[in-house]
Design a protein around this motif. Sequence first.
Motif, PDB file in Angstrom:
ATOM      1  N   PHE A   1      -2.027  -0.097  -5.014  1.00 59.02           N
ATOM      2  CA  PHE A   1      -0.757  -0.720  -5.360  1.00 59.02           C
ATOM      3  C   PHE A   1      -0.768  -0.978  -6.869  1.00 59.02           C
ATOM      4  O   PHE A   1      -1.480  -1.852  -7.359  1.00 59.02           O
ATOM      5  N   MET A   2       0.040  -0.191  -7.589  1.00 61.74           N
ATOM      6  CA  MET A   2      -0.036  -0.138  -9.047  1.00 61.74           C
ATOM      7  C   MET A   2       1.017  -0.993  -9.731  1.00 61.74           C
ATOM      8  O   MET A   2       2.155  -1.085  -9.270  1.00 61.74           O
ATOM      9  N   LEU A   3       0.606  -1.574 -10.842  1.00 63.61           N
ATOM     10  CA  LEU A   3       1.550  -2.243 -11.735  1.00 63.61           C
ATOM     11  C   LEU A   3       2.160  -1.196 -12.655  1.00 63.61           C
ATOM     12  O   LEU A   3       1.436  -0.410 -13.289  1.00 63.61           O
ATOM     13  N   GLY A   4       3.496  -1.193 -12.742  1.00 64.71           N
ATOM     14  CA  GLY A   4       4.166  -0.168 -13.541  1.00 64.71           C
ATOM     15  C   GLY A   4       3.724  -0.157 -14.990  1.00 64.71           C
ATOM     16  O   GLY A   4       3.541   0.917 -15.582  1.00 64.71           O
TER      17      GLY A   4
ATOM     18  N   ALA B   1       1.229   3.209  -4.388  1.00 65.54           N
ATOM     19  CA  ALA B   1       2.445   2.482  -4.044  1.00 65.54           C
ATOM     20  C   ALA B   1       2.687   1.423  -5.110  1.00 65.54           C
ATOM     21  O   ALA B   1       1.874   1.231  -6.018  1.00 65.54           O
ATOM     22  N   SER B   2       3.796   0.730  -4.985  1.00 69.04           N
ATOM     23  CA  SER B   2       4.250  -0.193  -6.034  1.00 69.04           C
ATOM     24  C   SER B   2       3.723  -1.609  -5.856  1.00 69.04           C
ATOM     25  O   SER B   2       3.695  -2.152  -4.752  1.00 69.04           O
TER      26      SER B   2
ATOM     27  N   PRO C   1       5.977   4.654   0.695  1.00 70.66           N
ATOM     28  CA  PRO C   1       7.206   3.835   0.580  1.00 70.66           C
ATOM     29  C   PRO C   1       6.950   2.353   0.832  1.00 70.66           C
ATOM     30  O   PRO C   1       7.579   1.724   1.678  1.00 70.66           O
ATOM     31  N   TRP C   2       6.005   1.800   0.065  1.00 74.59           N
ATOM     32  CA  TRP C   2       5.595   0.422   0.274  1.00 74.59           C
ATOM     33  C   TRP C   2       5.625  -0.344  -1.036  1.00 74.59           C
ATOM     34  O   TRP C   2       5.370   0.208  -2.109  1.00 74.59           O
ATOM     35  N   PHE C   3       5.901  -1.636  -0.946  1.00 72.47           N
ATOM     36  CA  PHE C   3       5.840  -2.529  -2.099  1.00 72.47           C
ATOM     37  C   PHE C   3       4.996  -3.751  -1.741  1.00 72.47           C
ATOM     38  O   PHE C   3       5.234  -4.387  -0.720  1.00 72.47           O
ATOM     39  N   ARG C   4       4.005  -4.027  -2.570  1.00 74.32           N
ATOM     40  CA  ARG C   4       3.190  -5.229  -2.374  1.00 74.32           C
ATOM     41  C   ARG C   4       3.534  -6.252  -3.445  1.00 74.32           C
ATOM     42  O   ARG C   4       3.290  -6.025  -4.637  1.00 74.32           O
TER      43      ARG C   4
END
Length: 401
Positions: A243-246, A271-272, A308-311
């Motif tokens: 889960f990456m930081l933009g 994912a985001s 298609p996930w956001f944490r």
Amino acid sequence: MSRHRELAAACVALAAITAAWAAAVLLPAPAHAAPSASVGPAVVAKADLSLWPEAIDQRAGYDKASRAAILVYVGVLGEMRKLSDADMMAAFSIKSVNRASTDKWLQRELEQATANYRAAAAKCAEGSANKDWTCQATLPPSPQDFSSAAIEWQARVPSASAAWRANLAAFSRAYLGEQMRLAALFPKISSEIDRFGDNEWTGDTLPDGQFLLSFDDGPTPPGGSTDETLRMLAAQQRNAVFFMLGGNLQARASKLGAPALAQAYQGQCVASHGWEHQSHARWDGWQDSVRRTQALLQASFGKDQVMPWFRPPYGQRTADSGAFFTEQGLQVALWNLDSQDWNARVTAADVTDRMVTLMLIKRHGVMLFHDVHAKAFVALPTLFAKVGEAVVWRDCHAGPR
């Protein structure tokens, strides 16, 4: 030890964690985007796996250790359920308690622990209770009965395992305190402790014995701990969701370029985690953060890698955010097994023992690590070796459902 003394011990243990939890959970914590660890709770639930004398790398040994751990855990859970609102406010250093939220979590945890014990005891042979104290001949009909029985059954723990039992009970009190504090604050302060709707998942619904690895807050600059983590996973033939930081992704992409970036994560999932590490429950720009990060992920990686996930950072999001995420085609991805690897007071060995102990108690779930810190890539090979063939590591592309 009497039930009264058990409850008193629980209150003392909770009081010792008060100030540390207040800094780590109630107040906004430092962003975890930096490679250096943050100073977190002074007391974290830690276990000493060396006190359990038998191997757990095969299913039979794993199930026995799981049965033992669950019996102790449920016994402590039964005592913790007796804490009053005043007890919790004093122990957690909070001004009010959402009793409905706390009771909901405690009941759900008891129901899950009961189901987990049944799964772990599925191959207990008839009459084995006389030879194996972890195999109970007759299980109580309800989770509440199981809680009471678990306290009584602990009298059967062999004297040679007294140190293990004391350590596991202390771990259980500290861990349950961590979780009860989150439940007491929910939804005023949102977290992974509960969901706002069906578009959110935690890992609680994974099949028995299955675990999904996840990492937050990366990527680091080239040559940092993200690269070490990716090399470790490749060597271990495992994959995970990153889960990456933009902002971190943009910085790394500017140095490597999209093709090299995608190659580095070959076989993994991304994912985001939003554009920057701040609470999406308190940030007016959180929707733009999600959109920007998702666009950058799509531009940087192939469609088979972007999930298609956001944490949400800290697990914090607004209660009414579900419609937005549905419109964006995203699910809110939480977790149910927290490694605490970002805490400067927790060593890589602590991470291994904490997570294996939680695996024995929970028996399935989504594991939270951070690739911007150096502990996970040290701890995980040892963890993999300890549990061996006893569990299944879920392919990140399959997701949690």
